[in-house]
Scaffold this motif. Structure first.
Motif, PDB file in Angstrom:
ATOM      1  N   GLU A 219       0.830  -1.209   0.000  1.00  0.00           N
ATOM      2  CA  GLU A 219       0.000   0.000   0.000  1.00  0.00           C
ATOM      3  C   GLU A 219       0.860   1.253   0.000  1.00  0.00           C
ATOM      4  N   LEU A 220       1.947   1.183   0.754  1.00  0.00           N
ATOM      5  CA  LEU A 220       2.858   2.334   0.778  1.00  0.00           C
ATOM      6  C   LEU A 220       3.484   2.566  -0.600  1.00  0.00           C
ATOM      7  N   MET A 221       3.921   1.467  -1.233  1.00  0.00           N
ATOM      8  CA  MET A 221       4.567   1.613  -2.529  1.00  0.00           C
ATOM      9  C   MET A 221       3.569   2.051  -3.599  1.00  0.00           C
ATOM     10  N   ARG A 222       2.323   1.593  -3.493  1.00  0.00           N
ATOM     11  CA  ARG A 222       1.300   2.042  -4.437  1.00  0.00           C
ATOM     12  C   ARG A 222       1.094   3.548  -4.319  1.00  0.00           C
ATOM     13  N   TYR A 223       1.104   4.024  -3.100  1.00  0.00           N
ATOM     14  CA  TYR A 223       0.946   5.453  -2.867  1.00  0.00           C
ATOM     15  C   TYR A 223       2.112   6.223  -3.493  1.00  0.00           C
ATOM     16  N   ILE A 224       3.319   5.714  -3.292  1.00  0.00           N
ATOM     17  CA  ILE A 224       4.502   6.390  -3.826  1.00  0.00           C
ATOM     18  C   ILE A 224       4.461   6.421  -5.352  1.00  0.00           C
ATOM     19  N   MET A 225       4.049   5.324  -5.958  1.00  0.00           N
ATOM     20  CA  MET A 225       4.063   5.224  -7.418  1.00  0.00           C
ATOM     21  C   MET A 225       2.961   6.078  -8.057  1.00  0.00           C
ATOM     22  N   THR A 226       1.819   6.201  -7.395  1.00  0.00           N
ATOM     23  CA  THR A 226       0.677   6.907  -7.996  1.00  0.00           C
ATOM     24  C   THR A 226       0.581   8.375  -7.600  1.00  0.00           C
ATOM     25  N   ASN A 227       1.152   8.744  -6.464  1.00  0.00           N
ATOM     26  CA  ASN A 227       0.949  10.109  -5.955  1.00  0.00           C
ATOM     27  C   ASN A 227       2.211  10.929  -5.767  1.00  0.00           C
ATOM     28  N   SER A 228       3.363  10.295  -5.712  1.00  0.00           N
ATOM     29  CA  SER A 228       4.567  11.049  -5.344  1.00  0.00           C
ATOM     30  C   SER A 228       4.973  12.071  -6.389  1.00  0.00           C
ATOM     31  N   ASN A 229       4.544  11.874  -7.657  1.00  0.00           N
ATOM     32  CA  ASN A 229       4.918  12.821  -8.705  1.00  0.00           C
ATOM     33  C   ASN A 229       3.940  13.985  -8.845  1.00  0.00           C
ATOM     34  N   ASP A 230       2.844  13.940  -8.083  1.00  0.00           N
ATOM     35  CA  ASP A 230       1.898  15.052  -8.109  1.00  0.00           C
ATOM     36  C   ASP A 230       2.462  16.244  -7.357  1.00  0.00           C
ATOM     37  N   GLU A 231       2.093  17.433  -7.810  1.00  0.00           N
ATOM     38  CA  GLU A 231       2.559  18.633  -7.111  1.00  0.00           C
ATOM     39  C   GLU A 231       1.920  18.734  -5.731  1.00  0.00           C
ATOM     40  N   VAL A 232       0.623  18.491  -5.663  1.00  0.00           N
ATOM     41  CA  VAL A 232      -0.088  18.474  -4.384  1.00  0.00           C
ATOM     42  C   VAL A 232      -1.085  17.331  -4.391  1.00  0.00           C
ATOM     43  N   ILE A 233      -1.440  16.835  -3.211  1.00  0.00           N
ATOM     44  CA  ILE A 233      -2.444  15.791  -3.071  1.00  0.00           C
ATOM     45  C   ILE A 233      -3.331  16.138  -1.879  1.00  0.00           C
ATOM     46  N   ASP A 234      -4.408  15.386  -1.729  1.00  0.00           N
ATOM     47  CA  ASP A 234      -5.270  15.583  -0.570  1.00  0.00           C
ATOM     48  C   ASP A 234      -4.511  15.224   0.701  1.00  0.00           C
ATOM     49  N   LEU A 235      -4.666  16.065   1.694  1.00  0.00           N
ATOM     50  CA  LEU A 235      -3.986  15.825   2.962  1.00  0.00           C
ATOM     51  C   LEU A 235      -4.437  14.508   3.589  1.00  0.00           C
ATOM     52  N   THR A 236      -5.675  14.104   3.349  1.00  0.00           N
ATOM     53  CA  THR A 236      -6.179  12.839   3.893  1.00  0.00           C
ATOM     54  C   THR A 236      -5.349  11.661   3.403  1.00  0.00           C
ATOM     55  N   LYS A 237      -4.958  11.677   2.124  1.00  0.00           N
ATOM     56  CA  LYS A 237      -4.143  10.597   1.573  1.00  0.00           C
ATOM     57  C   LYS A 237      -2.761  10.558   2.220  1.00  0.00           C
ATOM     58  N   GLU A 238      -2.185  11.731   2.438  1.00  0.00           N
ATOM     59  CA  GLU A 238      -0.865  11.786   3.070  1.00  0.00           C
ATOM     60  C   GLU A 238      -0.919  11.274   4.500  1.00  0.00           C
ATOM     61  N   ILE A 239      -1.989  11.611   5.232  1.00  0.00           N
ATOM     62  CA  ILE A 239      -2.135  11.127   6.610  1.00  0.00           C
ATOM     63  C   ILE A 239      -2.323   9.612   6.628  1.00  0.00           C
ATOM     64  N   ASN A 240      -3.106   9.063   5.691  1.00  0.00           N
ATOM     65  CA  ASN A 240      -3.277   7.608   5.606  1.00  0.00           C
ATOM     66  C   ASN A 240      -1.957   6.907   5.321  1.00  0.00           C
ATOM     67  N   TYR A 241      -1.146   7.540   4.491  1.00  0.00           N
ATOM     68  CA  TYR A 241       0.180   6.999   4.191  1.00  0.00           C
ATOM     69  C   TYR A 241       1.038   6.951   5.459  1.00  0.00           C
ATOM     70  N   ILE A 242       0.991   8.019   6.235  1.00  0.00           N
ATOM     71  CA  ILE A 242       1.754   8.051   7.490  1.00  0.00           C
ATOM     72  C   ILE A 242       1.213   7.008   8.466  1.00  0.00           C
ATOM     73  N   ASN A 243      -0.109   6.837   8.506  1.00  0.00           N
ATOM     74  CA  ASN A 243      -0.705   5.815   9.380  1.00  0.00           C
ATOM     75  C   ASN A 243      -0.170   4.423   9.043  1.00  0.00           C
ATOM     76  N   ASN A 244      -0.132   4.100   7.749  1.00  0.00           N
ATOM     77  CA  ASN A 244       0.376   2.795   7.318  1.00  0.00           C
ATOM     78  C   ASN A 244       1.843   2.618   7.678  1.00  0.00           C
ATOM     79  N   PHE A 245       2.601   3.703   7.507  1.00  0.00           N
ATOM     80  CA  PHE A 245       4.026   3.622   7.829  1.00  0.00           C
ATOM     81  C   PHE A 245       4.245   3.347   9.314  1.00  0.00           C
TER      82      PHE A 245
END
Length: 363
Positions: A219-245
């Motif tokens: 799930e973490l790697m999917r997030y990195i591959m799909t969202n890391s190249n975006d300039e900005v993303i929803d803060l909710t997605k970033e918080i979920n990523y931190i939760n998983n980590f």
């Protein structure tokens, strides 16, 4: 959409201001006088000239400058500019004459029907003007040349300045994007290396939590591959990523670490640059955990209106290094590039603790 509408509105306002510029100061003892386009041939001519100059400004900005000036065809560009200048001088002097006033749509133009001369009988030309004029003048006064030339050159120079400034800004943006891409390329493998080490440690112990850890990593790697190249993303997605980590780290470390983690505030409608927070949290787990003793890590994320505050603290262990990891250094550089004057970072480094306080605008 709002930004585009604002841009179009600015262009419309500036164009109208330019078209009515000749009528801002008149000789009628008023600050502003509307042009008499139907009854006054001179007003019609000048309105037409200014409208043509305005069209040329955009033609020059969007076509001539990119096509010739930026393509190192400056001789052709300057030749075209001089040609258009001569054209505008011709129409500004030749057309401002009753006999050549093709813009007079009245049928018939009774006012000039029996008086085709340059000046009406009520206002004969000054004798000195007639005697001293060295050429057969058929248009307006000689100052008309200077007036048209001045307005034309201001338009050419300003369009050049706008185009060059825009080009420099585009180059600067591309440079920033390249730097960010380079920094992300360093952060992602760094994070993957640390996480794989964590799962490897679980596998060595034949821990039942290993499959869950693999799912969390995917799930973490999917997030990195799909969202890391975006300039900005929803803060909710970033918080979920931190939760998983953090969940993955708890799974790996078990009872050897006490993690005090909390998120307060509303994340809905907020945006943030991806992977801008994780390095500070990762740094605490990397340098603040000692498997031989109970470690303590405190992480809090507080969102108030458009401000996000991240606080991370960890006790130092004997294995902590004297210098920060590459991920943390790159994140600090990214903050400078992405959030100039929009963030505050304070790092407290003492022999016992390492504390990070970061405040970011997440509008």
């Amino acid at each position: 959409m709002k930004a585009k509408f604002s841009l179009y509105a600015k262009h419309i306002v500036l164009c109208l201001a330019f078209l009515f510029l000749p009528y801002a100061f008149t000789s009628t003892n008023t600050i502003f006088s509307l042009p008499h386009l139907y009854t006054n041939a001179h007003d019609r001519i000048y309105f037409f000239i200014y409208f043509t100059l305005l069209c040329f400004f955009y033609f020059n900005y969007y076509y001539l400058i990119p096509k010739f000036y930026f393509s190192e065809k400056k001789f052709i560009y300057y030749s075209i500019i001089i040609g258009f200048l001569l054209f505008f001088l011709w129409i500004s002097t030749t057309l401002d004459h009753p006999a050549r006033n093709f813009l007079d749509f009245r049928n018939p133009p009774e006012h000039f029907e029996h008086n085709p001369g340059l000046f009406p009988e009520k206002f004969p030309p000054p004798p000195s003007m007639v005697k001293e004029m060295p050429f057969d003048f058929v248009g307006g006064p000689p100052t008309q040349y200077g007036h048209t030339s001045l307005v034309y050159l201001i338009g050419v120079i300003s369009s050049l300045l706008f185009a060059i400034t825009g080009r420099l800004q585009s180059v600067e943006k591309e440079k920033v994007k390249s730097e960010l891409a380079f920094l992300k390329a360093q952060i992602n493998p760094h994070f993957l290396f640390n996480t794989l080490n964590s799962i490897y440690a679980l596998a060595l112990k034949k821990d039942d939590k290993t499959p869950d850890a693999v799912v969390q990593l995917s799930e973490l790697m999917r997030y990195i591959m799909t969202n890391s190249n975006d300039e900005v993303i929803d803060l909710t997605k970033e918080i979920n990523y931190i939760n998983n980590f953090i969940s993955l780290q708890k799974t790996r470390l078990g009872n050897t670490v006490i993690v005090d983690y909390k998120v307060t505030g509303n994340t809905i409608g907020k945006q943030i640059t991806p992977l801008i927070l994780i390095s500070f949290i990762e740094n605490a787990f990397k340098y603040g955990v000692n498997p031989d003793q109970t470690s303590e890590i405190s992480i809090s994320i507080d969102i108030k209106e458009e401000q996000l505050t991240l606080s991370v603290s960890n006790k130092k262990t004997f294995s902590i290094q004297s210098e920060s990891g590459i991920g943390l250094q790159n994140t600090i550089e990214r903050l400078k590039l992405v959030y100039p004057n929009k963030h505050q970072l304070k790092i407290q480094d003492t022999p016992e603790k390492y504390v990070v306080n970061l405040s970011i605008k997440v509008g």
